[in-house]
Design a protein around this motif. Structure first.
Motif, short mmCIF file in Angstrom:
data_model
loop_
_atom_site.label_atom_id
_atom_site.label_comp_id
_atom_site.label_asym_id
_atom_site.label_seq_id
_atom_site.Cartn_x
_atom_site.Cartn_y
_atom_site.Cartn_z
N ILE A 52 73.33 10.65 -10.67
CA ILE A 52 72.76 11.97 -10.94
C ILE A 52 73.14 12.83 -12.49
N GLU A 53 71.92 13.47 -13.51
CA GLU A 53 71.86 14.40 -14.23
C GLU A 53 73.32 15.48 -13.46
N CYS A 54 74.22 15.88 -13.69
CA CYS A 54 74.93 17.46 -13.75
C CYS A 54 74.36 18.60 -13.52
N ALA A 55 72.89 18.02 -15.25
CA ALA A 55 72.02 18.61 -14.89
C ALA A 55 71.57 19.83 -13.76
N GLU A 56 70.90 18.71 -13.25
CA GLU A 56 70.50 18.59 -11.73
C GLU A 56 71.18 19.60 -10.80
N LEU A 57 72.20 19.94 -10.73
CA LEU A 57 72.87 20.94 -9.89
C LEU A 57 72.39 22.18 -10.85
N PHE A 58 72.33 22.46 -11.93
CA PHE A 58 71.86 23.82 -12.31
C PHE A 58 69.86 24.11 -12.25
N ARG A 59 69.29 23.59 -11.21
CA ARG A 59 68.02 24.03 -11.42
C ARG A 59 67.49 24.94 -10.58
N GLU A 60 66.26 25.59 -11.18
CA GLU A 60 65.68 27.06 -10.43
C GLU A 60 65.92 26.54 -8.86
N GLY A 61 66.07 27.72 -8.50
CA GLY A 61 66.23 27.98 -7.09
C GLY A 61 67.14 27.21 -6.27
N SER A 62 68.55 26.06 -7.12
CA SER A 62 69.19 25.90 -6.31
C SER A 62 70.38 26.46 -6.52
N PRO A 63 71.16 26.35 -5.30
CA PRO A 63 71.23 25.85 -4.45
C PRO A 63 70.24 27.07 -2.57
N GLU A 64 69.64 25.93 -2.41
CA GLU A 64 69.09 26.88 -1.00
C GLU A 64 70.68 27.05 -0.10
N ILE A 65 69.83 28.82 0.28
CA ILE A 65 71.31 29.04 1.27
C ILE A 65 70.39 29.74 2.25
N VAL A 66 70.51 28.77 3.12
CA VAL A 66 69.52 29.15 4.87
C VAL A 66 69.96 30.09 5.73
N ALA A 67 69.47 30.69 6.84
CA ALA A 67 69.49 31.49 8.30
C ALA A 67 69.20 30.31 9.18
N ILE A 68 70.03 30.00 9.83
CA ILE A 68 69.96 29.22 11.38
C ILE A 68 70.34 30.07 12.75
N GLU A 69 69.74 29.85 13.30
CA GLU A 69 69.76 30.34 14.70
C GLU A 69 71.22 30.87 15.59
N GLU A 70 71.62 29.08 15.52
CA GLU A 70 72.54 28.72 15.85
C GLU A 70 74.11 28.54 15.41
N SER A 71 74.80 29.84 14.15
CA SER A 71 75.34 29.83 13.12
C SER A 71 75.43 31.03 12.58
N ASP A 72 76.77 31.73 12.21
CA ASP A 72 76.20 32.91 12.17
C ASP A 72 77.11 32.86 10.49
N ARG A 73 76.75 31.54 9.74
CA ARG A 73 77.02 31.69 8.72
C ARG A 73 75.88 30.55 8.09
N PRO A 74 75.03 30.75 6.94
CA PRO A 74 74.23 30.15 6.16
C PRO A 74 74.29 28.79 6.01
N ILE A 75 73.37 27.64 6.31
CA ILE A 75 73.54 26.35 5.68
C ILE A 75 73.42 26.59 3.27
N ILE A 76 73.40 25.43 3.39
CA ILE A 76 73.91 25.56 2.07
C ILE A 76 73.25 23.84 1.77
N ARG A 77 71.90 24.09 0.87
CA ARG A 77 71.65 22.19 0.42
C ARG A 77 70.96 22.97 -1.14
N LEU A 78 71.19 21.55 -1.45
CA LEU A 78 70.48 21.19 -2.90
C LEU A 78 70.05 20.31 -3.31
N PRO A 79 68.40 21.16 -3.77
CA PRO A 79 67.27 19.63 -4.29
C PRO A 79 68.45 18.66 -4.89
#
Length: 209
Positions: free
Chosen positions: A142-169
């Motif tokens: 995976i090209e390192c440039a993909e880590l700098f995609r617009e809108g990345s990372p995605e930070i999402v709140a979840i009910e099960e934790s007071d910490r947000p999850i992180i995910r990378l498209p």
């Protein structure tokens, strides 16, 4: 997206960024088992661009089957985290690297499944990847440039934790923590030279096992 040429300049920059980073290492991880992963910087196929290696775990694995992961595993007795990362890289992908190829390390990341992960950044020129079918269903550059995609990372709140999850498209899929957390810190620290922490990011609930 910014391109990263796989050359001595990039290797020097990554080494310098990691060397200046005020690393956080937890010597006594309170019941968590030690593990290490390898963030392997390679050349993208026929492109001259820097990439990293990402694996899809075989569905046959009892834990984490079918998930996206970096090469890695549990630290054996008497091993350093660097030795573990290199051993697992060879066992999983057939890539033989040495301690001279290690550029530095990133912060420890505690997982819900009971591990304290230490990421080790490895430079691997001219690498041939041979996935171990007992552990790896497929391996990707995976090209390192993909880590700098617009809108990345995605930070999402979840009910099960007071910490947000992180995910990378990424081009292959959207990748969740812990892999997403490690790769985001690799982006921020090793590639961009920013002192960014990630241990406050949560994992999705399906990974809490």
């Amino acid at each position: 997206m910014k391109a990263f040429r796989f050359d001595d300049g990039l290797r020097s920059a990554i080494t310098g960024h990691l060397g200046r980073f005020p690393l956080r290492r937890n010597p006594n991880p309170a019941g968590l088992k030690r593990a290490a992963v390898a963030v392997v910087v390679v050349e993208a196929d026929q492109a001259g661009q820097a990439a990293f290696l990402l694996t899809k775990r075989t569905p046959r694995l009892r834990a984490h089957g079918g998930q996206w992961a970096l090469p890695g595993g549990r630290v054996d007795p008497g091993e350093t985290i660097e030795q573990t990362a290199l051993r697992e890289l060879h066992e999983e992908l057939g890539v033989l690297a040495s301690t001279d190829d290690i550029l530095g390390t990133l912060d420890d990341y505690p997982t819900r499944s009971g591990y304290m992960i230490a990421p080790v950044v490895v430079w691997a020129p001219g690498v041939t990847v041979i996935p171990n079918p007992g552990e790896v269903a497929a391996a990707y550059r995976i090209e390192c440039a993909e880590l700098f995609r617009e809108g990345s990372p995605e930070i999402v709140a979840i009910e099960e934790s007071d910490r947000p999850i992180i995910r990378l498209p990424l081009s292959v899929s959207t990748v969740n923590a812990p892999t997403a957390a490690v790769l985001f810190q690799f982006r921020e620290v090793a590639l961009a030279g920013r002192d960014t922490r990630v241990d406050h990011y949560e994992q999705p609930v399906f990974a809490w096992r």
